[in-house]
Design an enzyme around this catalytic site. Structure first.
Site, short mmCIF file in Angstrom:
data_model
loop_
_atom_site.label_atom_id
_atom_site.label_comp_id
_atom_site.label_asym_id
_atom_site.label_seq_id
_atom_site.Cartn_x
_atom_site.Cartn_y
_atom_site.Cartn_z
CD GLU A 197 -3.69 -0.12 1.86
OE1 GLU A 197 -3.43 0.10 2.61
OE2 GLU A 197 -4.07 -1.82 1.76
CD GLU A 209 -3.65 -6.02 3.94
OE1 GLU A 209 -4.83 -4.80 4.83
OE2 GLU A 209 -2.19 -5.25 3.99
C1 NOJ Z 1 -4.01 -1.95 5.26
C2 NOJ Z 1 -2.95 -2.37 5.78
O1 NOJ Z 1 -1.40 -3.11 5.00
C3 NOJ Z 1 -2.64 -3.47 6.54
O2 NOJ Z 1 -1.78 -3.36 7.48
C4 NOJ Z 1 -3.90 -2.29 7.96
O3 NOJ Z 1 -3.43 -3.20 9.12
C5 NOJ Z 1 -5.20 -3.13 7.58
N1 NOJ Z 1 -5.20 -2.18 5.95
C6 NOJ Z 1 -5.98 -2.31 8.54
O4 NOJ Z 1 -6.14 -1.18 8.32
#
Ligand code: NOJ
Length: 472
Positions: free
Chosen positions: A198, A384
């Site tokens: 991200e 994710e």
């Molecule tokens: C994206 C992130 O990569 C991760 O580290 C985070 O915990 C999750 N979103 C949830 O917010």
């Protein structure tokens, strides 16, 4: 026996058969979903990140990272906690990976802590850090779990931040050294590599609005960090490829489908600008399309950071793009400088919201997949997707019905895109166990395994039991 009593017993019995323990209705199999529908080559995994689970922040030679520093500043973390212990995965990984295996997952995504391996960011090597990841990888392979490495999930060595971090163009060299090192150490056993996690989040939150480490604010810092992150994204891919021609290489992007609040030209233009800042800015340069300046004119300011030859260096032909989806964004014109648009808060009355205030809207992941599938991308992997809900430990159970429903509905949306012919080849949920949720601390629980942060006792939630059956 009365009919009602019989029915109760019968349904309890069915549930028992499914899981080996009593299940609530929410985590019973769903007739519209089976893992077979996704195909036998589909990757089913969980995603995690070093700083969110490892703890052992100053153990065995690990160097300080930007989150270790940021957490010590007043008011940065909502519950005043730190990631110093987190899930203590550093010491508990052996049992944790057995637990993951028991849930029938075959893929484990984790990130390497740069400052555990190279405490100063470059140069000096911490052998104990290398040993740790060797043990994690070897354990995975021993028990039949495929390791997926993320090189950078937000925990930059503090010593590099002291030199400007992502705003300093030298980071291309620092990151190249780190990538080279990791690939040489672990590439003999690891085939799947994700370069960045991200970049939209760590540049915007860390360098534009200061909500994440290192806590900077400013448009120039932001633009510099974006350009350097994009150069590292491609450079990282090239370095992995040069050592490991057969590696499966990707990068993981936060992808949110953006919709205008009203079907009016002003609103549509605002949505377009938000779409650039959330989505297009991080994928298009990689694909050789350059930065989408036309739809977000202030990106012209990026020029000052661009050097001759950069356009070419921004490109890399990834094997897959990791699509990470949590919410859609409804936007309208607004006064946020440069972007001149704003997000509309989801309506609590009309929509189900997660503990983060994010709208549950399963169609969003489908729309995002469709959007990214328009690009020439070879494979999309959901790296994710998940939700935080206020879980309660009741004895040895956590009845996280909302999360069970969330996963079922989002999976149906992923399946719909796949059935329409899009090459979606994997689903990694966020996340394995409750962990350190960055500036929110430990309150939002995203895991399919509950973690008691006092005792480090893990308890499989109903959603974990659901996956165990689903993946059987
Ligand atoms: C994206 C992130 O990569 C991760 O580290 C985070 O915990 C999750 N979103 C949830 O917010």
């Amino acid at each position: 026996m009365k009919r009602s009593e019989f029915l109760k017993l019968a349904s309890a019995g069915t549930a028992f058969l499914y899981s080996g323990s009593l299940l609530s209705k929410a985590n019973q199999p769903d007739p519209e979903l089976s893992k077979e529908l996704f195909g036998s080559a589909f990757h089913w995994g969980v995603s995690t990140a070093s700083h969110q689970i490892e703890g052992a922040w100053n153990v065995d030679g690990k160097g300080e990272n930007i989150w270790d520093r940021f957490e010590m500043m007043k008011g940065k973390i909502k519950d005043h906690s730190t990631g110093q212990i987190a899930c203590d995965f550093y010491h508990q990984f052996d049992n944790d990976l057995d637990l993951l295996k028991s849930l029938n997952f075959k893929d484990f995504r984790f990130s390497l802590s740069w400052s555990r391996l190279l405490p100063d960011g470059t140069g000096r090597i911490n052998d104990k850090g290398v040993d740790f990841y060797n043990r994690v990888i070897d354990k995975c392979l021993r028990i039949g779990i495929e390791p997926w490495i993320t090189l950078y999930h937000w925990d930059l060595p503090q010593l590099l931040e002291d030199k400007g971090g992502w705003t300093n163009r030298d980071i291309i060299g620092w990151f190249a050294e780190y990538t080279d090192f990791c690939v040489q150490k672990f590439g003999d056993r690891v085939r799947n590599w994700i370069v960045l996690n991200e970049p939209a989040a760590f540049t915007t939150l860390g360098y534009l609005i200061g909500m994440h480490a290192p806590g900077h604010r400013g448009i120039n810092k932001f633009l510099a960090s974006v350009h350097h992150a994009m150069l590292c994204q491609a450079e990282g891919g090239r370095i992995i490829r040069s050592h490991l021609p057969d590696a499966h290489i990707g990068t993981a992007l936060s992808c949110s489908y953006v919709e205008p609040k009203k079907q009016l030209p002003r609103h549509e233009r605002a949505a377009k600008r938000i779409d650039v800042i959330l989505n297009r800015l991080y994928i298009e340069p990689t694909l050789g399309m350059g930065y989408p300046k036309k739809d977000l004119p202030f990106l012209e300011k990026m020029e000052r950071f661009i050097q001759p030859g950069d356009e070419e260096r921004l490109k890399f032909d990834f094997d897959f793009i990791g699509l990470q989806n949590y919410f859609r964004v409804i936007s309208r014109p607004g006064i946020i400088p440069y972007i001149r648009a704003t997000k509309v808060k989801p309506d609590k009355e009309k929509s189900e919201l997660t503990e983060m205030g994010w709208e549950v809207w399963p169609k969003g992941i489908y729309m995002s997949i469709k959007q990214y599938a328009k690009y020439p991308i070879k494979e999309i992997i959901i790296t994710e997707n998940g939700a935080a809900f206020p879980d309660e430990l009741q004895g040895e159970s956590v009845h996280d019905t909302q999360r069970c429903n969330y996963f079922k509905d989002y999976l149906k949306s992923v399946l719909k895109a796949k059935c329409e012919g899009i090459n979606v080849t994997g689903y990694f949920l966020w996340t394995f166990m409750d962990n350190f949720e960055w500036s929110y601390g430990y309150k939002p629980r995203f895991g399919i395994v509950y973690n008691d942060f006092e005792t480090q006792k893990r308890t499989i939630k109903d959603s974990g039991l659901w996956f165990r059956n689903f993946l059987k």
